[in-house]
Design a protein around this motif. Structure first.
Motif, PDB file in Angstrom:
ATOM      1  N   CYS A  70       0.853  -1.190   0.000  1.00 32.44           N
ATOM      2  CA  CYS A  70       0.000   0.000   0.000  1.00 32.44           C
ATOM      3  C   CYS A  70       0.889   1.241   0.000  1.00 32.44           C
ATOM      4  N   HIS A  72       0.322   4.004   1.245  1.00 33.05           N
ATOM      5  CA  HIS A  72       0.219   4.816   2.457  1.00 33.05           C
ATOM      6  C   HIS A  72       1.334   4.433   3.423  1.00 33.05           C
ATOM      7  N   ARG A  73       1.221   3.269   4.072  1.00 33.20           N
ATOM      8  CA  ARG A  73       2.301   2.867   4.969  1.00 33.20           C
ATOM      9  C   ARG A  73       2.773   1.451   4.719  1.00 33.20           C
ATOM     10  N   THR A  75       1.344  -1.550   4.028  1.00 31.55           N
ATOM     11  CA  THR A  75       0.675  -2.810   4.354  1.00 31.55           C
ATOM     12  C   THR A  75       0.434  -3.621   3.074  1.00 31.55           C
ATOM     13  N   CYS A  90      -7.048  -1.391   1.063  1.00 26.94           N
ATOM     14  CA  CYS A  90      -6.046  -1.773   2.056  1.00 26.94           C
ATOM     15  C   CYS A  90      -6.743  -2.000   3.402  1.00 26.94           C
ATOM     16  N   HIS A  93      -6.045   1.385   6.573  1.00 24.32           N
ATOM     17  CA  HIS A  93      -6.792   2.647   6.667  1.00 24.32           C
ATOM     18  C   HIS A  93      -7.748   2.840   5.493  1.00 24.32           C
ATOM     19  N   TRP A  95      -7.399   2.854   2.264  1.00 21.51           N
ATOM     20  CA  TRP A  95      -7.078   3.470   0.975  1.00 21.51           C
ATOM     21  C   TRP A  95      -7.479   2.465  -0.106  1.00 21.51           C
TER      22      TRP A  95
END
Ligand code: FES
Ligand SMILES: [Fe+2]
Length: 381
Positions: A70, A72-73, A75, A90, A93, A95
């Motif tokens: 992902c 974002h961070r 995952t 995901c 969170h 996304w």
């Protein structure tokens, strides 16, 4: 030394990691059969060296591969295999990405981020291609065509057309071997052992007439049936014939790294070698045969004692009491014989008295494979 490689190449974490980084992250990785991702929204993920990659079919029915990370961070977006309708979300969170890898929604975007330029936050692409009915991925989005990698061996691995053969799902099998992946590969390409370890299980083919060698990093192998088996062969095949009547024999290539095939008159099989740890390897087998109903019929025949005795198939050593039933050498199954040999070899590596003897002519592929591994590690330093 174990011929051209030190013992540590088969036992140490350091070698394992170098191979993951330089070999398995830089080559095409088998991901499955083409049927596994054949509808929009269907996906499959696979570990390719250091990268986890997934393949998904878009609404345009095109296959795409992405790094399973992902934006974002980081995952992992998806696990194993599955199917979604329109988008991939995901779990962390929420996304959400479309099937083409674009980031399409971020929860509470305005409040949490102000404005985001979502066009820069799409999934990172990898490469995907199909070859001989198999899906392959490559971590590099610019890996090019898979024919750059397999093109030269394409004509040397048998006349089979696996894309026309249905999978025989009962033959699907995954198991672990307590040995380094190179021991498993070396066993697969060791021509010398065929007449010995498998004297009672693979004697339908004429090992003395085997033709084998390397094309680049890939091992090719073909051998004809022995005259007895060749005579009126179709009546003896365990499953219906899948190659032209004038073509006989068995093709058993090992494509680099760890992509084994085994194709003969009546079937087409894959033998995928996946390193799990320095002393642990996962093998995946899948098979294709002529068609399910004909195969089901001959399988019944195969179950009869008469069938097996006709070919003299049975363990190398007859089990002479109940306790030897678990003896792999009495199993009548060449895979059990191979696993046994690999695991015993790996165990001996830890002995300070371990020393390897001379290599037979039929073991020359083992040495060449070791050179291939060395070359890949050297040139990627
Ligand atoms: S890590 Fe995927 S949404 Fe946060
Ligand atoms: Fe073997």
């Amino acid at each position: 030394m174990l011929h051209h490689l030190p013992v540590s190449a088969y036992t140490s974490r350091e070698w394992f990691e170098r191979e993951q980084r330089h070999i398995f992250s830089n080559t095409w990785r088998y991901a499955g059969f083409m049927e596994d991702v054949s509808e929009p929204g269907q996906y499959i993920s696979v570990q390719a060296g250091l990268s986890n990659i997934f393949i998904v079919m878009g609404r345009d029915r095109r296959l795409r591969a992405f790094h399973n990370i992902c934006r974002h961070r980081g995952t992992q977006l998806i696990r194993a295999v599955g199917k979604v309708q329109k988008a991939l979300t995901c779990p962390y969170h929420d996304w959400t990405y479309d099937l083409e890898g674009n980031l399409i929604s971020v929860p509470d975007e305005e409040r949490e981020f102000g404005r985001l330029d979502k066009s820069c936050l799409g999934l990172k692409p990898a490469s995907v291609d199909i070859w001989k009915s198999m899906l392959f991925v490559h971590p590099d989005p610019d890996a090019g065509s898979i024919m750059d990698w397999f093109g030269e061996v394409d004509s040397l691995i048998g006349p089979h057309e696996p894309e026309t053969l249905p999978e025989y799902e009962e033959a699907r099998n995954t198991y672990e071997i307590a040995a380094n992946w190179k021991i498993v590969v070396e066993n697969y390409i060791d021509v010398y052992h065929l007449s010995h370890l498998h004297s009672s299980t693979l004697h339908m083919y004429d090992h003395a007439k085997a033709e084998y060698g390397f094309v680049g990093p890939h091992f090719t192998f073909w051998e004809p049936p022995v005259p007895d088996y060749a005579e009126d062969q179709d009546s003896k095949l365990p499953a219906p014939r899948v190659i032209p009547a004038d073509q006989n024999g068995t093709w058993v290539p090992m494509l680099f790294p760890g992509i084994g095939l085994a194709a003969s008159e009546d079937g087409w099989n894959v033998f995928i070698v996946e390193p799990v740890a320095p002393d642990l390897t996962r093998v995946t087998n899948r098979s294709r045969v002529a068609n399910a109903s004909a195969w089901a019929f001959s399988k019944q025949a195969a179950r009869s004692a008469h069938f097996w005795s006709k070919f003299g198939l049975g363990g190398k050593y007859e089990a002479d009491d109940a306790t030897s039933e678990d003896d792999p050498m009495a199993s009548g199954d060449f895979t059990s014989e191979d696993i046994y040999a690999c695991e015993q070899q790996q165990k001996s590596l830890s002995s300070p008295h371990y020393e390897v003897g001379p290599a037979a002519v039929g073991e020359s592929p083992v040495l060449t494979h070791q050179d291939v591994v060395l070359k890949w590690l050297d040139r990627q330093q």
